[in-house]
Write an enzyme that holds these catalytic residues in place. Structure first.
Site, short mmCIF file in Angstrom:
data_model
loop_
_atom_site.label_atom_id
_atom_site.label_comp_id
_atom_site.label_asym_id
_atom_site.label_seq_id
_atom_site.Cartn_x
_atom_site.Cartn_y
_atom_site.Cartn_z
N VAL A 88 36.75 35.72 0.63
CA VAL A 88 35.79 35.84 1.61
C VAL A 88 34.89 37.02 1.26
CG1 VAL A 88 35.72 36.62 4.08
CG2 VAL A 88 37.55 35.27 3.40
N ALA A 142 33.85 42.35 0.77
CA ALA A 142 34.57 41.22 0.52
C ALA A 142 35.96 41.36 0.33
CB ALA A 142 33.93 40.56 -0.78
N LYS A 143 36.66 40.16 0.03
CA LYS A 143 38.24 40.35 -0.05
C LYS A 143 38.80 39.14 -0.77
CE LYS A 143 41.36 43.49 0.31
NZ LYS A 143 41.33 45.14 0.32
N GLY A 144 39.68 39.14 -1.55
CA GLY A 144 40.06 37.89 -2.05
C GLY A 144 41.71 37.99 -2.23
N ASP A 151 44.40 45.07 -5.73
CA ASP A 151 44.86 45.41 -4.37
C ASP A 151 46.29 45.01 -4.48
OD1 ASP A 151 45.26 44.77 -1.59
OD2 ASP A 151 43.26 45.26 -1.11
#
Length: 411
Positions: free
Chosen positions: A56, A101-103, A142
């Site tokens: 995202v 952002a993040k995934g 992460d």
């Protein structure tokens, strides 16, 4: 309230304080892009396994998007959306030129071999390589990922785009990672805590700390706090919780954790119920594990005077209100744990320049950014007569809104 609902709520309150019109507010909230991909790999036994991956990308008005990739069975769209949005506000509070952002991939990394994890990472990179980039979106480690994962992404991305060390941060030092990155979030927590306590005429030395979560962030925070004279009286991790009202011997505890993979059984402390760790008597409580651990059920029993949010979204909005009435001061996550993304920014800068900094410079620059971030938030609090959480969100939303308007992107 889940992380996405809580983040949206804080955004709406900040927008109202700033007087942002509804059309602009809506455009700031909607993600720039959401990607969902299927990743099928051969397992070591020859069978095929399929996993779902997400990325995202929330906002790029202030610079390339930035955010971690997590490997966890519970990775899902709402959580990734919330964390991507939080990254936008975190970068804006720290005043570094990134958006959020993040995934992640919905998998249990403990159930996959190293070779299976490598194949999964490379397939995921193949699916998103044209959506990320040094000036577009820069991933980082992460939960469930680390330097080795970043090394695989770097290598796979470079097959398509040429040698690109700045495509990820949190890499091994040998591939262009930054000195000081491993300790960055924990060290940032120390600097943020120092700034907060100084505001009240106190210092870290002599204060009693409880740290919930003794992973990378919590253990580094404990080590650095104890070196500054702080007394860490209780800690917990997935193996259990321990306390010593006279203060834990942190160097010995770190050695114990390395040998026994957890705090359980440490001889210099007594075991306590893990559920009670947040309720221990202390001056400063540092939740450094999962989100939502401080809620309306336990907030009334928390005895800390200060809470420093080293985890993402550890405090529910209902708990926020209860704690505010009790006079507890909360340093919000988007400021308190921004040390990691700040040193990731330093790593990206070093990679682009092709010039590496020594660790002393990294730590000195980190302290400058964390101290300035706290000062900026305090000034916003005074301007808008609000608490630190709303001050941080208001500062962040204002910076992103201004960049959006200057670019001519308003709806």
């Amino acid at each position: 309230m889940n992380a996405l609902a809580a983040t949206n709520r804080n955004f709406r309150l900040a927008s109202k304080l700033l007087g942002i019109d509804s059309k602009l507010a809506k455009s700031l909230l909607i993600p720039f892009r959401e990607v969902k991909v299927e990743c099928t790999i051969p397992k070591d036994d020859g069978s095929l396994a399929t996993f779902v991956g997400f990325r995202v990308q929330h906002d790029n008005s202030r610079g390339p998007m930035k955010g971690g990739i997590r490997y966890h069975p519970q990775v899902e769209t709402d959580e990734v959306n919330a964390l991507a949005q939080l990254m936008t506000w975190k970068a804006a509070v720290a005043n570094i030129p990134y958006g959020g952002a993040k995934g992640g991939i919905g998998c249990d990394p403990s159930q996959l071999t190293l070779s299976e994890l490598e194949r999964l990472t490379r397939v995921f990179t193949q699916k998103i390589h044209d959506l990320i980039g040094i000036q577009i979106d820069v991933p980082a480690p992460d939960m469930g990922t680390g330097p080795q994962t970043m090394a695989w992404i770097l290598d796979e991305y470079s097959k398509f785009h040429g040698h690109s060390p700045a495509i990820v941060t949190g890499k091994p030092i040998d591939l262009g990672g930054s000195l000081g990155r491993d300790a960055a979030t924990g060290r940032g927590v120390l600097f943020a805590t120092e700034a907060l306590l100084n505001e009240y005429g106190k210092s870290v030395s002599g204060q009693r700390f409880v740290i919930q979560g003794f992973g990378n962030v919590g253990s580094w925070a404990a080590k650095l706090i104890s070196e500054k004279g702080g007394k860490v009286v209780a800690v917990s991790d997935i193996t259990g919780a321990i306390k010593n009202s006279q203060g834990l011997d942190i160097p010995s505890l770190l050695k114990h954790c390395k040998e026994h993979r957890g705090v359980r059984g440490f001889e210099g402390a007594e075991p306590v119920d893990s559920q009670s760790i947040l309720l221990q008597d202390c001056d400063v409580l540092i939740p450094a594990a999962l989100g939502g651990v401080i809620n309306k059920e336990n907030a009334k029993d928390i005895r800390a005077k200060f809470i420093v949010e080293a985890a993402n979204h550890p405090t529910d909005p209902e708990a926020d209100e209860i704690l505010k009435k009790k006079g507890v001061v909360i340093l919000p996550d988007i400021l308190a744990n921004s040390g990691g993304v700040t040193v990731s920014y330093f790593e990206w800068v070093q990679n682009i320049q092709g010039f590496m900094w020594d660790e002393e410079k990294v730590n000195k620059e980190l302290k400058t950014y964390m101290s300035k971030g706290f000062k900026d938030v305090k000034e916003t609090c005074k301007s808008h007569d609000c608490d630190l959480r709303m001050g941080a969100f208001t500062l962040a939303v204002n910076r992103v809104a201004r960049a959006t308007l200057l670019r001519g992107w308003e709806a």
